[in-house]
Design an enzyme around this catalytic site. Sequence first.
Site, PDB file in Angstrom:
ATOM      1  N   ASP A  13     -59.812   3.078  79.152  1.00  0.00           N
ATOM      2  CA  ASP A  13     -60.479   3.948  78.179  1.00  0.00           C
ATOM      3  C   ASP A  13     -61.656   4.680  78.813  1.00  0.00           C
ATOM      4  O   ASP A  13     -62.300   4.167  79.721  1.00  0.00           O
ATOM      5  CB  ASP A  13     -60.954   3.097  76.984  1.00  0.00           C
ATOM      6  CG  ASP A  13     -61.251   3.972  75.774  1.00  0.00           C
ATOM      7  OD1 ASP A  13     -60.697   5.086  75.672  1.00  0.00           O
ATOM      8  OD2 ASP A  13     -62.045   3.526  74.919  1.00  0.00           O
ATOM      9  N   GLY A  16     -61.954  10.877  78.368  1.00  0.00           N
ATOM     10  CA  GLY A  16     -62.546  12.034  77.691  1.00  0.00           C
ATOM     11  C   GLY A  16     -64.057  12.074  77.884  1.00  0.00           C
ATOM     12  O   GLY A  16     -64.631  13.119  78.209  1.00  0.00           O
ATOM     13  N   ARG A  17     -64.690  10.914  77.695  1.00  0.00           N
ATOM     14  CA  ARG A  17     -66.149  10.873  77.843  1.00  0.00           C
ATOM     15  C   ARG A  17     -66.564  11.136  79.285  1.00  0.00           C
ATOM     16  O   ARG A  17     -67.581  11.779  79.548  1.00  0.00           O
ATOM     17  CB  ARG A  17     -66.692   9.520  77.356  1.00  0.00           C
ATOM     18  CG  ARG A  17     -66.830   9.476  75.838  1.00  0.00           C
ATOM     19  CD  ARG A  17     -66.975   8.075  75.339  1.00  0.00           C
ATOM     20  NE  ARG A  17     -65.725   7.349  75.450  1.00  0.00           N
ATOM     21  CZ  ARG A  17     -65.628   6.033  75.432  1.00  0.00           C
ATOM     22  NH1 ARG A  17     -66.716   5.281  75.379  1.00  0.00           N
ATOM     23  NH2 ARG A  17     -64.450   5.447  75.500  1.00  0.00           N
ATOM     24  N   HIS A  30     -58.224  13.083  82.010  1.00  0.00           N
ATOM     25  CA  HIS A  30     -56.938  12.386  82.111  1.00  0.00           C
ATOM     26  C   HIS A  30     -56.356  12.524  83.525  1.00  0.00           C
ATOM     27  O   HIS A  30     -55.756  11.590  84.049  1.00  0.00           O
ATOM     28  CB  HIS A  30     -55.958  12.925  81.065  1.00  0.00           C
ATOM     29  CG  HIS A  30     -56.399  12.659  79.650  1.00  0.00           C
ATOM     30  ND1 HIS A  30     -56.832  11.414  79.233  1.00  0.00           N
ATOM     31  CD2 HIS A  30     -56.494  13.475  78.558  1.00  0.00           C
ATOM     32  CE1 HIS A  30     -57.159  11.484  77.938  1.00  0.00           C
ATOM     33  NE2 HIS A  30     -56.972  12.717  77.511  1.00  0.00           N
ATOM     34  N   SER A  59     -50.990   4.978  73.137  1.00  0.00           N
ATOM     35  CA  SER A  59     -50.766   4.049  72.025  1.00  0.00           C
ATOM     36  C   SER A  59     -49.974   4.708  70.907  1.00  0.00           C
ATOM     37  O   SER A  59     -49.863   5.943  70.837  1.00  0.00           O
ATOM     38  CB  SER A  59     -52.113   3.560  71.479  1.00  0.00           C
ATOM     39  OG  SER A  59     -52.726   4.577  70.704  1.00  0.00           O
ATOM     40  N   ARG A  65     -54.057  12.537  67.978  1.00  0.00           N
ATOM     41  CA  ARG A  65     -54.955  13.452  68.710  1.00  0.00           C
ATOM     42  C   ARG A  65     -54.467  14.896  68.579  1.00  0.00           C
ATOM     43  O   ARG A  65     -53.319  15.131  68.219  1.00  0.00           O
ATOM     44  CB  ARG A  65     -55.017  13.031  70.176  1.00  0.00           C
ATOM     45  CG  ARG A  65     -55.655  11.676  70.321  1.00  0.00           C
ATOM     46  CD  ARG A  65     -55.906  11.318  71.748  1.00  0.00           C
ATOM     47  NE  ARG A  65     -56.575  10.033  71.807  1.00  0.00           N
ATOM     48  CZ  ARG A  65     -57.264   9.593  72.840  1.00  0.00           C
ATOM     49  NH1 ARG A  65     -57.369  10.328  73.923  1.00  0.00           N
ATOM     50  NH2 ARG A  65     -57.841   8.414  72.787  1.00  0.00           N
ATOM     51  N   LEU A 125     -45.136  -6.175  93.197  1.00  0.00           N
ATOM     52  CA  LEU A 125     -45.854  -6.041  91.919  1.00  0.00           C
ATOM     53  C   LEU A 125     -44.959  -5.389  90.861  1.00  0.00           C
ATOM     54  O   LEU A 125     -44.174  -4.491  91.177  1.00  0.00           O
ATOM     55  CB  LEU A 125     -47.086  -5.139  92.130  1.00  0.00           C
ATOM     56  CG  LEU A 125     -47.939  -4.863  90.881  1.00  0.00           C
ATOM     57  CD1 LEU A 125     -48.818  -6.073  90.549  1.00  0.00           C
ATOM     58  CD2 LEU A 125     -48.812  -3.617  91.064  1.00  0.00           C
TER      59      LEU A 125
HETATM   60  C1  IPE Z   1     -56.867   2.819  73.653  1.00  0.00           C
HETATM   61  O1  IPE Z   1     -57.814   3.805  73.733  1.00  0.00           O
HETATM   62  C2  IPE Z   1     -55.520   3.397  74.015  1.00  0.00           C
HETATM   63  C3  IPE Z   1     -55.314   3.655  75.423  1.00  0.00           C
HETATM   64  C4  IPE Z   1     -56.140   3.377  76.367  1.00  0.00           C
HETATM   65  C5  IPE Z   1     -54.032   4.255  75.747  1.00  0.00           C
HETATM   66  P1  IPE Z   1     -58.211   4.680  72.456  1.00  0.00           P
HETATM   67  O2  IPE Z   1     -59.277   5.607  72.894  1.00  0.00           O
HETATM   68  O3  IPE Z   1     -56.997   5.287  71.844  1.00  0.00           O
HETATM   69  O4  IPE Z   1     -58.766   3.563  71.458  1.00  0.00           O
HETATM   70  P2  IPE Z   1     -59.777   3.669  70.242  1.00  0.00           P
HETATM   71  O5  IPE Z   1     -59.324   4.818  69.378  1.00  0.00           O
HETATM   72  O6  IPE Z   1     -61.126   3.915  70.819  1.00  0.00           O
HETATM   73  O7  IPE Z   1     -59.693   2.337  69.571  1.00  0.00           O
HETATM   74  C1  IPE Z   2     -58.103   6.837  77.472  1.00  0.00           C
HETATM   75  O1  IPE Z   2     -59.183   7.720  77.481  1.00  0.00           O
HETATM   76  C2  IPE Z   2     -56.796   7.547  77.703  1.00  0.00           C
HETATM   77  C3  IPE Z   2     -55.922   7.605  76.526  1.00  0.00           C
HETATM   78  C4  IPE Z   2     -56.129   7.034  75.378  1.00  0.00           C
HETATM   79  C5  IPE Z   2     -54.690   8.381  76.677  1.00  0.00           C
HETATM   80  P1  IPE Z   2     -59.641   8.473  76.176  1.00  0.00           P
HETATM   81  O2  IPE Z   2     -58.913   9.773  76.088  1.00  0.00           O
HETATM   82  O3  IPE Z   2     -59.503   7.608  74.974  1.00  0.00           O
HETATM   83  O4  IPE Z   2     -61.158   8.760  76.501  1.00  0.00           O
HETATM   84  P2  IPE Z   2     -62.390   8.613  75.497  1.00  0.00           P
HETATM   85  O5  IPE Z   2     -62.344   7.236  74.933  1.00  0.00           O
HETATM   86  O6  IPE Z   2     -62.199   9.673  74.447  1.00  0.00           O
HETATM   87  O7  IPE Z   2     -63.584   8.850  76.353  1.00  0.00           O
HETATM   88 MG    MG Z   3     -60.745   6.319  74.027  1.00  0.00          MG
END
Ligand code: IPE
Ligand code: IPE
Ligand code: MG
Length: 225
Positions: A13, A16-17, A30, A59, A65, A125
């Site tokens: 996770d 985006g941030r 990404h 997920s 999104r 692996l």
């Molecule tokens: C969890 O991250 C899903 C993946 C890493 C693929 P999200 O960003 O979707 O989770 P929430 O919305 O913060 O719970």
């Molecule tokens: C995880 O990063 C990747 C996916 C869920 C596909 P995010 O896209 O959730 O990044 P944040 O949490 O918004 O920073």
């Molecule tokens: Mg996220």
Amino acid sequence: MSNRPSHIAIIMDGNGRWAESQGKSRTNGHERGAETVRTMTTFCSDHPEIDRLSLYAFSTENWKRPKLEVEFLMKLLERYLKNELPTYLDGNIRFEPIGDLTHFSKSLRKVIDTVQNETANCNGLVQSLALNYGGRDEIVRAANALRESGPLSVESLGNALDCPYDIDLLIRTGGDHRLSNFLLWQASYAELFFTDTLWPEFSVNELESIIKKFKTVERRFGGLN
Ligand code: IPE
Ligand code: IPE
Ligand code: MG
């Protein structure tokens, strides 16, 4: 005796941030996240104690999104799998997707199938990517698959899951302390580690230091040591 990190699962996770912090678009995050996937996979593949690496890539809730971000993620996944086939083969790494793949486009499913088939005989692996994966969805699909076969047991339901392997070490990057529907059944006795590091910046050094701490934990599984 220290714990063996045989099955590591990661909730990747913070892409985006990370991008926002760099003044870049989320898609750029990404892209960078995919590079971290490669780095971590190679590290785990070279690590003698790690047998399985399960990575949360998309997920069942991520369809919420914006359409453009979802489309970008689908293309990135397809490109990643195509480009990485030599990395899987050179590293003797088997690719095993988990999740409900029926929602993906024909072309993406074809690439997923190809990489899975081409790496089927690799015995190093196992890198398992969770794609359109939800822990609840996985349990419901497994229960439905068994519904004609009489009463369920922990063993029969567990073996019918996409991923029938318990997790030893579960890591979430990006600062949040939740499972977000990842491997709910398999995490029953996992050791949970959370880090504020955003996925694109997660490093081999940090993974090594988490593994080091994991090895010192007393795992009791409900018993007494
Ligand atoms: C969890 O991250 C899903 C993946 C890493 C693929 P999200 O960003 O979707 O989770 P929430 O919305 O913060 O719970
Ligand atoms: C995880 O990063 C990747 C996916 C869920 C596909 P995010 O896209 O959730 O990044 P944040 O949490 O918004 O920073
Ligand atoms: Mg996220």
